[in-house]
Design a protein around this motif. Structure first.
Motif, PDB file in Angstrom:
ATOM      1  N   LYS A 407      -1.662  -7.317  17.880  1.00  0.00           N
ATOM      2  CA  LYS A 407      -2.343  -7.969  19.002  1.00  0.00           C
ATOM      3  C   LYS A 407      -2.383  -7.038  20.228  1.00  0.00           C
ATOM      4  CE  LYS A 407      -3.203 -12.025  17.254  1.00  0.00           C
ATOM      5  NZ  LYS A 407      -4.598 -12.208  16.885  1.00  0.00           N
ATOM      6  N   ALA A 408      -3.409  -7.190  21.040  1.00  0.00           N
ATOM      7  CA  ALA A 408      -3.566  -6.353  22.243  1.00  0.00           C
ATOM      8  C   ALA A 408      -2.340  -6.454  23.138  1.00  0.00           C
ATOM      9  CB  ALA A 408      -4.796  -6.814  23.024  1.00  0.00           C
ATOM     10  N   GLY A 409      -1.787  -5.301  23.476  1.00  0.00           N
ATOM     11  CA  GLY A 409      -0.656  -5.255  24.399  1.00  0.00           C
ATOM     12  C   GLY A 409       0.611  -5.893  23.861  1.00  0.00           C
ATOM     13  N   ALA A 410       0.642  -6.173  22.535  1.00  0.00           N
ATOM     14  CA  ALA A 410       1.805  -6.879  21.979  1.00  0.00           C
ATOM     15  C   ALA A 410       2.596  -5.975  21.036  1.00  0.00           C
ATOM     16  CB  ALA A 410       1.340  -8.118  21.248  1.00  0.00           C
ATOM     17  N   THR A 411       3.784  -6.425  20.690  1.00  0.00           N
ATOM     18  CA  THR A 411       4.607  -5.680  19.733  1.00  0.00           C
ATOM     19  C   THR A 411       4.643  -6.448  18.417  1.00  0.00           C
ATOM     20  OG1 THR A 411       6.573  -6.783  20.537  1.00  0.00           O
ATOM     21  CG2 THR A 411       6.127  -4.626  21.463  1.00  0.00           C
ATOM     22  N   ALA A 412       4.914  -5.730  17.336  1.00  0.00           N
ATOM     23  CA  ALA A 412       5.045  -6.363  16.008  1.00  0.00           C
ATOM     24  C   ALA A 412       6.270  -5.775  15.325  1.00  0.00           C
ATOM     25  CB  ALA A 412       3.795  -6.104  15.187  1.00  0.00           C
ATOM     26  N   GLN A 413       7.041  -6.626  14.668  1.00  0.00           N
ATOM     27  CA  GLN A 413       8.242  -6.181  13.932  1.00  0.00           C
ATOM     28  C   GLN A 413       7.919  -6.241  12.444  1.00  0.00           C
ATOM     29  OE1 GLN A 413      11.072  -5.532  15.731  1.00  0.00           O
ATOM     30  NE2 GLN A 413      10.453  -6.450  17.693  1.00  0.00           N
ATOM     31  N   LEU A 414       8.227  -5.150  11.753  1.00  0.00           N
ATOM     32  CA  LEU A 414       7.947  -5.104  10.314  1.00  0.00           C
ATOM     33  C   LEU A 414       9.178  -4.624   9.562  1.00  0.00           C
ATOM     34  CD1 LEU A 414       4.588  -3.147  10.376  1.00  0.00           C
ATOM     35  CD2 LEU A 414       4.819  -5.536   9.785  1.00  0.00           C
ATOM     36  N   THR A 415       9.296  -5.092   8.314  1.00  0.00           N
ATOM     37  CA  THR A 415      10.334  -4.564   7.423  1.00  0.00           C
ATOM     38  C   THR A 415       9.607  -4.106   6.163  1.00  0.00           C
ATOM     39  OG1 THR A 415      11.794  -6.260   8.268  1.00  0.00           O
ATOM     40  CG2 THR A 415      12.543  -5.095   6.323  1.00  0.00           C
ATOM     41  N   PHE A 416       9.923  -2.915   5.717  1.00  0.00           N
ATOM     42  CA  PHE A 416       9.232  -2.432   4.510  1.00  0.00           C
ATOM     43  C   PHE A 416      10.140  -1.526   3.675  1.00  0.00           C
ATOM     44  CE2 PHE A 416       8.355   0.868   7.623  1.00  0.00           C
ATOM     45  CZ  PHE A 416       8.491   2.054   6.893  1.00  0.00           C
ATOM     46  N   PHE A 417       9.787  -1.472   2.375  1.00  0.00           N
ATOM     47  CA  PHE A 417      10.480  -0.573   1.452  1.00  0.00           C
ATOM     48  C   PHE A 417       9.635   0.663   1.246  1.00  0.00           C
ATOM     49  CE2 PHE A 417      12.452  -4.585   0.039  1.00  0.00           C
ATOM     50  CZ  PHE A 417      13.793  -4.200  -0.012  1.00  0.00           C
ATOM     51  N   LEU A 418      10.316   1.785   1.170  1.00  0.00           N
ATOM     52  CA  LEU A 418       9.659   3.027   0.769  1.00  0.00           C
ATOM     53  C   LEU A 418      10.158   3.277  -0.655  1.00  0.00           C
ATOM     54  CD1 LEU A 418       7.770   4.960   2.194  1.00  0.00           C
ATOM     55  CD2 LEU A 418       9.754   6.227   3.006  1.00  0.00           C
ATOM     56  N   ILE A 419       9.225   3.388  -1.597  1.00  0.00           N
ATOM     57  CA  ILE A 419       9.610   3.467  -3.017  1.00  0.00           C
ATOM     58  C   ILE A 419       9.121   4.789  -3.610  1.00  0.00           C
ATOM     59  CG2 ILE A 419       9.445   2.296  -5.261  1.00  0.00           C
ATOM     60  CD1 ILE A 419       8.502  -0.208  -3.501  1.00  0.00           C
ATOM     61  N   SER A 420      10.020   5.423  -4.386  1.00  0.00           N
ATOM     62  CA  SER A 420       9.646   6.697  -5.001  1.00  0.00           C
ATOM     63  C   SER A 420      10.169   6.728  -6.440  1.00  0.00           C
ATOM     64  CB  SER A 420      10.272   7.842  -4.197  1.00  0.00           C
ATOM     65  OG  SER A 420      10.150   9.053  -4.895  1.00  0.00           O
ATOM     66  N   PRO A 421       9.377   7.315  -7.364  1.00  0.00           N
ATOM     67  CA  PRO A 421       9.948   7.531  -8.702  1.00  0.00           C
ATOM     68  C   PRO A 421      11.164   8.455  -8.556  1.00  0.00           C
ATOM     69  CG  PRO A 421       7.598   8.047  -8.639  1.00  0.00           C
ATOM     70  CD  PRO A 421       8.029   7.861  -7.237  1.00  0.00           C
ATOM     71  N   GLN A 422      12.269   8.093  -9.172  1.00  0.00           N
ATOM     72  CA  GLN A 422      13.483   8.882  -8.936  1.00  0.00           C
ATOM     73  C   GLN A 422      13.308  10.326  -9.424  1.00  0.00           C
ATOM     74  OE1 GLN A 422      17.092   7.106 -10.313  1.00  0.00           O
ATOM     75  NE2 GLN A 422      18.367   8.497  -9.125  1.00  0.00           N
ATOM     76  N   GLN A 423      12.444  10.496 -10.437  1.00  0.00           N
ATOM     77  CA  GLN A 423      12.211  11.841 -10.977  1.00  0.00           C
ATOM     78  C   GLN A 423      11.650  12.791  -9.913  1.00  0.00           C
ATOM     79  OE1 GLN A 423      13.029  13.144 -13.851  1.00  0.00           O
ATOM     80  NE2 GLN A 423      13.886  11.202 -14.601  1.00  0.00           N
ATOM     81  N   SER A 424      10.876  12.226  -8.965  1.00  0.00           N
ATOM     82  CA  SER A 424      10.280  13.116  -7.945  1.00  0.00           C
ATOM     83  C   SER A 424      11.232  13.442  -6.806  1.00  0.00           C
ATOM     84  CB  SER A 424       9.018  12.532  -7.336  1.00  0.00           C
ATOM     85  OG  SER A 424       8.626  11.381  -7.930  1.00  0.00           O
ATOM     86  N   VAL A 425      12.417  12.811  -6.779  1.00  0.00           N
ATOM     87  CA  VAL A 425      13.353  13.088  -5.684  1.00  0.00           C
ATOM     88  C   VAL A 425      14.053  14.416  -5.962  1.00  0.00           C
ATOM     89  CG1 VAL A 425      15.366  12.243  -4.404  1.00  0.00           C
ATOM     90  CG2 VAL A 425      13.685  10.617  -5.282  1.00  0.00           C
ATOM     91  N   LYS A 426      13.885  15.354  -5.018  1.00  0.00           N
ATOM     92  CA  LYS A 426      14.428  16.696  -5.248  1.00  0.00           C
ATOM     93  C   LYS A 426      15.773  16.909  -4.534  1.00  0.00           C
ATOM     94  CE  LYS A 426      10.819  18.429  -7.537  1.00  0.00           C
ATOM     95  NZ  LYS A 426      10.495  17.161  -8.216  1.00  0.00           N
ATOM     96  N   THR A 427      15.928  16.288  -3.365  1.00  0.00           N
ATOM     97  CA  THR A 427      17.184  16.449  -2.610  1.00  0.00           C
ATOM     98  C   THR A 427      17.675  15.065  -2.192  1.00  0.00           C
ATOM     99  OG1 THR A 427      15.919  16.668  -0.575  1.00  0.00           O
ATOM    100  CG2 THR A 427      16.630  18.731  -1.622  1.00  0.00           C
TER     101      THR A 427
END
Ligand code: SF4
Ligand code: SF4
Length: 457
Positions: A407-427
């Motif tokens: 909304k104009a001039g307003a704030t928004a609170q979000l919760t989200f997951f970031l998901i990755s195939p474990q095989q692509s995780v290098k570090t």
């Protein structure tokens, strides 16, 4: 302090200043300039750009609008820069042109000299008539004049109070205060009354005391001015010794005929012939008064005029004003940085944090996820549809509490997951960027880290 334009009133210790009505070339220029500024001051709160006011300084809601662009507390650095530039501008002008701000652009002088004092002249007459009226015993005529003057002063103070408040809360809110029942906006109503009384007190009673005693800028003059600063000054080398020339007498006498008109017109009650004084607000009234005398006497004008101390003393002009050059350089840098800050200002600001107490979650489908909380603020005056996306990499985003619009001039609170195939995780710790996309454009990019055991371990 000069005496010709003043007289002691009944109040103790206050020398009430009766300034003679100014007139002349400089006064005409100052009127044009002052009334133009006044028109702008009255009109600005009503001007809107893209639904936002042209100027707004809402300290209560911590919302500031400059030229239609909204600045939130997150943009405080830009706003502070804007204020710094304004201050440097005033200092620079003072170094080069003396107290020109006071006489020509300060709202106190504009309202006092071009509004309130004009009404006083209209009702009570010029300075000698005003003085006489104040010394007279109370009569019906005096009573009517005084009541009429103070009622008009109160009315104008009320209007100024409303305009002043509209710069803080905006015209729409002000309209609500004026049209809704008083009980619904008690704070706003009390503010209007208080401001009205303050403005009335300033213009009806305090007057020049604001410039000579209260205003800190006036007291800074001694520090800011130097021998090259252009101020309003009396050319004493030409004017002295002052006095009337007796007909036929061979006298070594200067151009000042000691008529005291320059003192009579001075709204701060000083005698400019005593040299540069802190009380002088550069209003130019004494220049006009003296020029008229010189014209009558067929002598050159500018016995009082815009001069630097060097000019008055006949010293050779130095090639440049070092302080003015330094201030100009600082001002140029500040304007460039200000322009860059405005230009690069994002429409959306956000704070991205990993959810408290969580690290990573491993799922049976071979993926690993991290949980984040995000706060977004829309700094524009229009609603914005938006989505989140990872700027690079094979990660996906799953928003827990989807919200399609900011909304104009307003704030928004979000919760989200970031998901990755474990095989692509290098570090164990991977840097990631989350883009806030609106209408196909990335409007904000936020950095965070993704933690997970590297693939296969
Ligand atoms: S000295 Fe002249 S310029 Fe200064 S305030 Fe008085 S009238 Fe105005
Ligand atoms: S108005 Fe000019 S001539 Fe008259 S007293 Fe002032 S400086 Fe002298």
């Amino acid at each position: 302090m000069g005496t010709a334009g003043m007289a002691a009133e009944s109040k103790p210790k206050r020398n009430w200043i009766y300034a003679k009505k100014p007139a002349g070339r400089w006064f005409n220029r100052r009127q044009w300039f002052g009334y133009t500024l006044l028109t702008f001051f009255i009109a600005a709160p009503f001007i809107k750009i893209g639904g936002e006011p042209f100027l707004l300084f809402n300290i209560i809601a911590r919302k500031f609008v400059l030229f239609g662009s909204v600045f939130w507390p997150q943009d405080l650095h830009i706003f502070v820069f804007g204020m710094l530039i304004a201050m440097v501008c005033i200092v620079l002008f003072t170094v080069v042109y003396g107290r020109v701000w006071c006489g020509w652009a300060c709202p106190q002088t504009i309202f006092m000299e071009l509004v309130f004092r004009r009404i006083e002249y209209w009702i009570e007459g010029d300075w000698t008539q005003q003085k006489k009226l104040n010394q007279e015993p109370i009569t019906t005529g005096k009573y009517v004049k005084k009541v009429a003057k103070h009622m008009i002063f109160l009315l104008i103070s009320f209007l100024i109070s409303n305009i002043f408040l509209s710069y803080i809360i905006g015209v729409d809110q002000l309209w609500k205060i004026m049209t809704d029942p008083v009980s619904q906006h008690l704070g706003g109503f009390v503010s209007i009354i208080l401001f009205t009384l303050v403005f009335y007190g300033v213009f009806a009673y305090l007057r020049e005391i604001v410039c000579t005693t209260i205003c800190p800028y006036g007291r800074l003059q001694g520090v800011l001015l130097d021998d090259q600063s252009i101020t309003i000054a009396y050319d004493h080398r030409r004017g002295e010794p002052r006095g009337h020339r007796k007909k036929g007498a061979e006298q070594a006498i200067g151009d000042c005929v000691d008529c005291s008109l320059c003192v009579q017109v001075c709204p701060t009650g000083i005698d400019i012939r005593n040299g540069l004084q802190m009380e002088c607000v550069s209003c130019t009234a004494c220049i006009d008064a003296c020029d008229a005398v010189m014209e009558k006497l067929d002598r050159p004008k500018r016995l009082i005029g815009f001069f630097s101390v060097n000019e008055i003393e006949g010293n050779a002009k130095k090639p440049g004003n070092t302080r003015a050059i330094a201030y100009t350089a600082v001002l140029s840098v500040l304007i460039a940085v200000f322009g860059w800050l405005i230009f690069s200002r994002s429409q959306v600001d956000g704070t991205l944090l990993r959810a408290k107490g969580s690290s990573y979650q491993v799922h049976e489908d071979g993926t690993v996820s991290n949980l984040y909380s995000l706060e977004l603020i829309n700094k524009t005056s229009t609603d914005m549809p938006f989505t989140l996306e990872t700027v690079r990499g094979s990660m996906t985003i799953r928003v827990v509490n989807p919200s399609a619009e900011l909304k104009a001039g307003a704030t928004a609170q979000l919760t989200f997951f970031l998901i990755s195939p474990q095989q692509s995780v290098k570090t164990y710790k991977t840097d990631v960027k989350i883009g806030v996309v609106s209408n196909g454009k990335v409007v904000e990019t936020l950095k965070t880290t993704f933690v997970a055991p590297p693939g296969g371990q």
